[in-house]
Enzyme design. Structure first.
Site, PDB file in Angstrom:
ATOM      1  CG  HIS A  43      -0.056   0.214   2.497  1.00 27.50           C
ATOM      2  ND1 HIS A  43       0.647  -0.822   3.093  1.00 27.50           N
ATOM      3  CD2 HIS A  43       0.233   1.325   3.216  1.00 27.50           C
ATOM      4  CE1 HIS A  43       1.325  -0.343   4.121  1.00 27.50           C
ATOM      5  NE2 HIS A  43       1.098   0.950   4.229  1.00 27.50           N
ATOM      6  CG  HIS A 125       7.481   4.856   0.979  1.00 25.30           C
ATOM      7  ND1 HIS A 125       7.197   5.955   1.770  1.00 25.30           N
ATOM      8  CD2 HIS A 125       7.542   3.791   1.822  1.00 25.30           C
ATOM      9  CE1 HIS A 125       7.110   5.569   3.030  1.00 25.30           C
ATOM     10  NE2 HIS A 125       7.305   4.261   3.089  1.00 25.30           N
TER      11      HIS A 125
HETATM   12  P1  ATP Z   1       4.436  -3.494  11.734  1.00 24.79           P
HETATM   13  O1  ATP Z   1       4.740  -2.157  12.366  1.00 24.79           O
HETATM   14  O2  ATP Z   1       3.460  -4.279  12.541  1.00 24.79           O
HETATM   15  O3  ATP Z   1       5.640  -4.247  11.338  1.00 24.79           O
HETATM   16  P2  ATP Z   1       3.316  -1.885   9.633  1.00 24.79           P
HETATM   17  O4  ATP Z   1       4.406  -0.872   9.837  1.00 24.79           O
HETATM   18  O5  ATP Z   1       2.928  -2.205   8.236  1.00 24.79           O
HETATM   19  O6  ATP Z   1       3.670  -3.242  10.347  1.00 24.79           O
HETATM   20  P3  ATP Z   1       1.777  -0.089  11.170  1.00 24.79           P
HETATM   21  O7  ATP Z   1       2.956   0.203  12.060  1.00 24.79           O
HETATM   22  O8  ATP Z   1       0.448  -0.204  11.821  1.00 24.79           O
HETATM   23  O9  ATP Z   1       2.004  -1.430  10.367  1.00 24.79           O
HETATM   24  O10 ATP Z   1       1.756   1.043  10.069  1.00 24.79           O
HETATM   25  C1  ATP Z   1       0.718   1.193   9.108  1.00 24.79           C
HETATM   26  C2  ATP Z   1       1.234   2.131   8.027  1.00 24.79           C
HETATM   27  O11 ATP Z   1       1.554   3.395   8.606  1.00 24.79           O
HETATM   28  C3  ATP Z   1       2.530   1.664   7.363  1.00 24.79           C
HETATM   29  O12 ATP Z   1       2.542   2.150   6.034  1.00 24.79           O
HETATM   30  C4  ATP Z   1       3.607   2.352   8.144  1.00 24.79           C
HETATM   31  O13 ATP Z   1       4.773   2.560   7.382  1.00 24.79           O
HETATM   32  C5  ATP Z   1       2.940   3.678   8.467  1.00 24.79           C
HETATM   33  N1  ATP Z   1       3.431   4.214   9.746  1.00 24.79           N
HETATM   34  C6  ATP Z   1       3.536   3.556  10.921  1.00 24.79           C
HETATM   35  N2  ATP Z   1       3.996   4.351  11.899  1.00 24.79           N
HETATM   36  C7  ATP Z   1       4.208   5.563  11.337  1.00 24.79           C
HETATM   37  C8  ATP Z   1       4.662   6.827  11.801  1.00 24.79           C
HETATM   38  N3  ATP Z   1       5.002   7.005  13.064  1.00 24.79           N
HETATM   39  N4  ATP Z   1       4.738   7.842  10.923  1.00 24.79           N
HETATM   40  C9  ATP Z   1       4.378   7.693   9.646  1.00 24.79           C
HETATM   41  N5  ATP Z   1       3.924   6.530   9.117  1.00 24.79           N
HETATM   42  C10 ATP Z   1       3.844   5.479   9.942  1.00 24.79           C
END
Ligand code: ATP
Ligand code: MG
Length: 180
Positions: A43, A125
């Protein structure tokens, strides 16, 4: 309603494109480079919201529903590696103005609702590999897929049984694209 959920706004990749990306990724990277993101989780994040209360979620949905923005094409023609967060990503050399406007609107609505927004500039990205903290040989080019964004969605991120899944909660259509 007293729950809170981990939410983010994103563009989903069409199923066919998800499959093309994972086939290309399998032959373009070494298995030790990092942990591949599963096809269904590919995504492009527009705005990360964090843990959001039910009340705030409702307000964010209403604000998202008021956005008037045309659809756009994104050329996935850029690749990169951020060693600190351990991310190998697929992106675009020329982000369409409509994509930047949409992300900017969602981020400012989120900030106004009290969701912390990173001060780092938005870098659209699609994460391909995680835990990629060692040097990675980045292929010189991508197949240059074109991806049409005609809607955006609100997702809930759920970590259970050792893996992260995203549940689409709501989807909003983008307007008819202008002919070039
Ligand atoms: P995981 O953290 O469980 O390994 P994930 O990163 O895909 O998996 P989430 O952390 O819930 O899941 O993040 C969901 C989306 O939001 C992802 O695209 C992630 O890169 C983005 N994201 C997560 N934390 C942040 C943040 N602090 N700032 C910006 N984007 C974020
Ligand atoms: Mg994460």
């Amino acid at each position: 309603m007293s729950y809170s959920r981990r939410l983010f706004f994103a563009l989903s990749l069409p199923d066919a494109l998800q499959q093309q990306v994972i086939r290309w990724r399998a032959v373009s990277f070494h298995p030790d480079d990092g942990r591949p993101v599963v096809a269904a989780n590919l995504h492009l994040t527009l705005a990360f919201l964090g843990e959001v209360s039910a009340q705030k979620e409702l307000a964010l949905k209403m604000q998202a529903g008021r956005i008037i923005q045309t659809g756009f094409d994104i050329s996935l023609d850029d690749l990169g590696h951020w060693p600190r967060p351990g991310v190998v990503w697929l992106g675009t050399k020329r982000a369409p103005r409509a994509l930047l406007q949409l992300a900017q609107l969602l981020r400012s609505q989120a900030a106004r609702s009290g969701c912390y927004q990173s001060p780092l500039p938005f870098h659209p990205h699609v994460t391909l590999l995680r835990a990629a903290t060692k040097p990675v040989a980045i292929p010189p080019a991508t197949p240059g897929w074109l991806f049409n964004a005609c809607h955006f969605s609100l997702y809930q991120s759920v970590f259970e049984h050792g893996r992260t899944r995203y549940h689409e909660l709501e989807q909003w259509q983008l307007g008819q694209q202008d002919n070039p």
